[in-house]
Each structure stands twice: as structure tokens, then as C-alpha cells.
Design a protein around this motif. Structure first.
Motif, short mmCIF file in Angstrom:
data_model
loop_
_atom_site.label_atom_id
_atom_site.label_comp_id
_atom_site.label_asym_id
_atom_site.label_seq_id
_atom_site.Cartn_x
_atom_site.Cartn_y
_atom_site.Cartn_z
N LYS A 180 0.80 -1.22 0.00
CA LYS A 180 0.00 0.00 0.00
C LYS A 180 0.85 1.29 0.00
CE LYS A 180 -3.40 -2.31 -0.59
NZ LYS A 180 -3.89 -2.23 -1.96
N GLN A 181 1.84 1.31 -0.89
CA GLN A 181 2.72 2.47 -0.97
C GLN A 181 1.97 3.73 -1.43
OE1 GLN A 181 6.06 2.75 -0.16
NE2 GLN A 181 5.74 0.73 0.77
N ARG A 182 0.89 3.56 -2.16
CA ARG A 182 0.13 4.73 -2.63
C ARG A 182 -0.67 5.39 -1.51
NH1 ARG A 182 -2.93 2.64 -7.87
NH2 ARG A 182 -3.65 4.81 -7.97
N LEU A 183 -0.66 4.74 -0.33
CA LEU A 183 -1.32 5.33 0.85
C LEU A 183 -0.31 5.91 1.83
CD1 LEU A 183 -4.06 2.63 1.59
CD2 LEU A 183 -4.43 4.92 0.67
N LYS A 184 0.96 6.03 1.41
CA LYS A 184 2.00 6.43 2.37
C LYS A 184 1.82 7.86 2.88
CE LYS A 184 5.43 7.66 -1.18
NZ LYS A 184 6.77 7.32 -1.71
N GLU A 185 1.14 8.72 2.11
CA GLU A 185 0.87 10.07 2.61
C GLU A 185 -0.36 10.12 3.51
OE1 GLU A 185 3.02 12.42 2.06
OE2 GLU A 185 4.22 11.08 0.79
N PHE A 186 -1.06 9.01 3.57
CA PHE A 186 -2.32 8.94 4.31
C PHE A 186 -2.18 8.11 5.59
CE2 PHE A 186 -6.51 6.88 4.96
CZ PHE A 186 -7.29 8.02 5.16
N LEU A 187 -1.39 7.02 5.50
CA LEU A 187 -1.21 6.13 6.65
C LEU A 187 0.27 5.89 6.89
CD1 LEU A 187 -3.85 3.32 5.89
CD2 LEU A 187 -4.06 5.12 7.61
N ALA A 188 0.66 5.86 8.16
CA ALA A 188 2.03 5.53 8.52
C ALA A 188 2.33 4.09 8.15
CB ALA A 188 2.24 5.74 10.02
N VAL A 189 3.61 3.75 8.05
CA VAL A 189 3.99 2.43 7.58
C VAL A 189 3.40 1.31 8.44
CG1 VAL A 189 6.18 2.49 8.88
CG2 VAL A 189 5.94 0.98 6.90
N GLU A 190 3.33 1.52 9.76
CA GLU A 190 2.77 0.48 10.63
C GLU A 190 1.30 0.25 10.35
OE1 GLU A 190 4.27 3.20 11.70
OE2 GLU A 190 6.19 2.54 12.55
N LYS A 191 0.58 1.32 10.08
CA LYS A 191 -0.85 1.19 9.78
C LYS A 191 -1.07 0.58 8.40
CE LYS A 191 -2.58 4.79 12.87
NZ LYS A 191 -3.19 3.80 13.77
N ARG A 192 -0.18 0.88 7.45
CA ARG A 192 -0.31 0.27 6.13
C ARG A 192 -0.07 -1.24 6.22
NH1 ARG A 192 3.09 4.46 4.52
NH2 ARG A 192 4.70 2.99 3.78
N GLU A 193 0.89 -1.63 7.06
CA GLU A 193 1.14 -3.06 7.24
C GLU A 193 -0.06 -3.73 7.90
OE1 GLU A 193 4.15 -6.16 9.52
OE2 GLU A 193 4.77 -4.07 9.21
N THR A 194 -0.62 -3.10 8.91
CA THR A 194 -1.81 -3.65 9.57
C THR A 194 -2.96 -3.78 8.58
OG1 THR A 194 -1.19 -2.73 11.71
CG2 THR A 194 -3.51 -3.29 11.40
N LEU A 195 -3.15 -2.75 7.76
CA LEU A 195 -4.22 -2.78 6.76
C LEU A 195 -4.02 -3.95 5.80
CD1 LEU A 195 -6.65 -1.59 5.23
CD2 LEU A 195 -5.04 -0.06 4.06
N ALA A 196 -2.80 -4.12 5.30
CA ALA A 196 -2.52 -5.21 4.36
C ALA A 196 -2.82 -6.57 4.97
CB ALA A 196 -1.07 -5.14 3.89
N ARG A 197 -2.43 -6.76 6.22
CA ARG A 197 -2.68 -8.05 6.88
C ARG A 197 -4.18 -8.26 7.09
NH1 ARG A 197 1.98 -10.50 8.25
NH2 ARG A 197 3.85 -9.21 8.49
N MET A 198 -4.91 -7.21 7.42
CA MET A 198 -6.36 -7.33 7.60
C MET A 198 -7.04 -7.67 6.28
SD MET A 198 -7.22 -4.22 10.25
CE MET A 198 -8.92 -4.74 10.46
N LEU A 199 -6.63 -7.02 5.21
CA LEU A 199 -7.21 -7.31 3.89
C LEU A 199 -6.95 -8.76 3.50
CD1 LEU A 199 -6.23 -4.01 2.06
CD2 LEU A 199 -8.57 -4.85 2.34
N TYR A 200 -5.72 -9.20 3.73
CA TYR A 200 -5.38 -10.60 3.41
C TYR A 200 -6.25 -11.56 4.21
CZ TYR A 200 -3.10 -14.93 4.74
OH TYR A 200 -2.87 -16.24 5.08
N THR A 201 -6.35 -11.35 5.52
CA THR A 201 -7.11 -12.25 6.39
C THR A 201 -8.58 -12.32 5.96
OG1 THR A 201 -5.64 -11.79 8.25
CG2 THR A 201 -7.81 -12.70 8.76
N GLN A 202 -9.14 -11.16 5.66
CA GLN A 202 -10.54 -11.09 5.27
C GLN A 202 -10.78 -11.78 3.93
OE1 GLN A 202 -12.69 -7.37 6.25
NE2 GLN A 202 -13.13 -7.22 4.07
#
Length: 215
Positions: free
Chosen positions: A15-37
Motif C-alpha cells: 500500500k505504498q500509494r497510501l503512504k501520505e495517508f497512513l504511517a507504515v505500521e498502519k499500512r502493514e496492519t491494513l494489508a494483513r487485515m485485507l489478506y485475512t478477510q
């Protein structure tokens, strides 16, 4: 035998295109949540014989195995297309006659959407476009190696043209839950607008709503 193939990019780099919107830790959390779902929806879908997760992330691989999915481990991730095509060859070695190539970043997808995708399988290629009609959000290939992947901008037309140039049947399937993905801040805003009036919003929506409230 129908295999669903889910390439999962390392969440650290997602989620590099969200780097101005979410910090790296939150982008990683988001990616893991999307994968799990997404994996949960795949495992609940009808008509899919095996689910294979393609990854070089140990935590992702462990979760996939606990969920009953196969894991195709990678030493490195060159691109989504390279991962998908290598996985298709491995799936064929295990008896796959059809491959469903699906993304992780589709927060509104349901098991019924994946069931519909599996039911569409027939010789040739089925392309599910992105919401803007230019990219490819899912691909059904029978046999799994009938065309090469070329995911990215312009891939919707490229996949159809490649199939037709080989004399293969090629059709379009529009599944709303598979066409909407999360890549940009505008996508986040649209997801929150879609779920604003709902009391049963998905964990991804809840996470993003909380993240927006802290900004």
C-alpha cells in the motif's frame, strides 16, 4: 480441479500509494487485515477445490496453513504477475485445471462473489475489470497457463487481447465485490462512505474509520 491463487505481497512494503495517508505500521496492519478477510471469504466459497497463498512472509504463510490453504513460498517477489504465473505452474503440477487469480485488497468481497467467479470457469479466459475499467482485479484461466499475466495499468485490455490472439474464448465478468479495491486515499473515502450507514461494517472499514479519526 479449480485452484484459487492469492499472491500476497510482503505487508511491510504494501500500500505504498497510501503512504501520505497512513504511517507504515498502519499500512502493514491494513494489508494483513485485507489478506485475512479475503482468505476467509475464499475458504468459505463454493466451487473452489484448493486455495493457494503465494508469499515470502512467515506470518502470512503460517496463517494460511492454519486456515487450510496451501502455501507456495517465494524466495523473492519480483512482481504480482511473476508470482501469479509461477503459482499457476505449481498448481498444475498438483492437478489444477483452472486457476482463479484474485487480489487481497478487495474489502467488500464476499464468499458468494468468489463462488460466482468459480462458477464462471470454462475453457479460455474470464477477466474481472477494476472499477475504472482499465486494470484487472481477477482472472480465471482454463487451463491455468493459457495466457501470461500482465497485471497493472491497461491489463484489462491486454489480457483480453492476449487471449483472443491465441484463439481462446475471452469474456468479461463484472462482480462488484471484486471490482472495488483499496489503493488510494480516494478509495478509502469511498469505502467509508459506502459503509457509513451500516452497523455491521467489516473490520477493514472499522480500522480505516478509526485511523481517519486520528488524523
Amino acid at each position: 480441479m479449480i485452484f484459487a491463487i492469492l499472491p500476497v505481497k510482503s505487508p511491510h512494503n504494501a500500500k505504498q500509494r497510501l503512504k501520505e495517508f497512513l504511517a507504515v505500521e498502519k499500512r502493514e496492519t491494513l494489508a494483513r487485515m485485507l489478506y485475512t478477510q479475503t482468505l476467509a471469504a475464499l475458504c468459505q466459497a463454493e466451487g473452489i477445490d484448493r486455495v493457494a497463498v503465494v508469499t515470502n512472509d512467515a506470518e502470512i504463510a503460517g496463517h494460511a496453513r492454519r486456515s487450510g490453504a496451501l502455501v507456495f513460498e517465494e524466495n523473492e517477489q519480483v512482481s504480482h504477475s511473476v508470482s501469479a504465473d509461477a503459482a499457476c505452474l505449481r498448481a498444475m503440477e498438483l492437478g489444477a485445471s483452472t486457476a482463479l487469480l484474485v487480489p487481497i485488497d478487495v474489502p467488500t468481497v464476499t464468499p458468494a462473489d468468489f463462488s460466482q467467479l468459480a462458477a464462471s470457469a470454462r475453457p479460455g479466459v474470464i477477466v474481472v475489470p477494476s472499477a475504472d475499467g482499465t486494470g484487472t482485479n481477477a482472472l480465471v484461466r482454463t487451463p491455468p497457463d493459457c495466457i501470461e499475466s500482465c497485471f497493472g495499468p491497461g491489463s484489462f485490455r491486454a489480457h483480453l487481447d492476449q487471449a483472443r490472439s491465441k484463439g481462446l474464448p475471452a469474456d468479461v465478468l463484472r462482480v462488484p465485490g471484486l471490482m472495488f479495491d483499496i489503493d488510494t486515499p480516494e478509495d478509502v473515502a469511498e469505502l467509508l462512505a459506502r459503509t457509513d450507514a451500516r452497523t455491521d461494517e467489516c473490520p477493514v472499514s472499522s480500522f480505516l474509520r478509526a485511523a481517519c479519526a486520528l488524523k
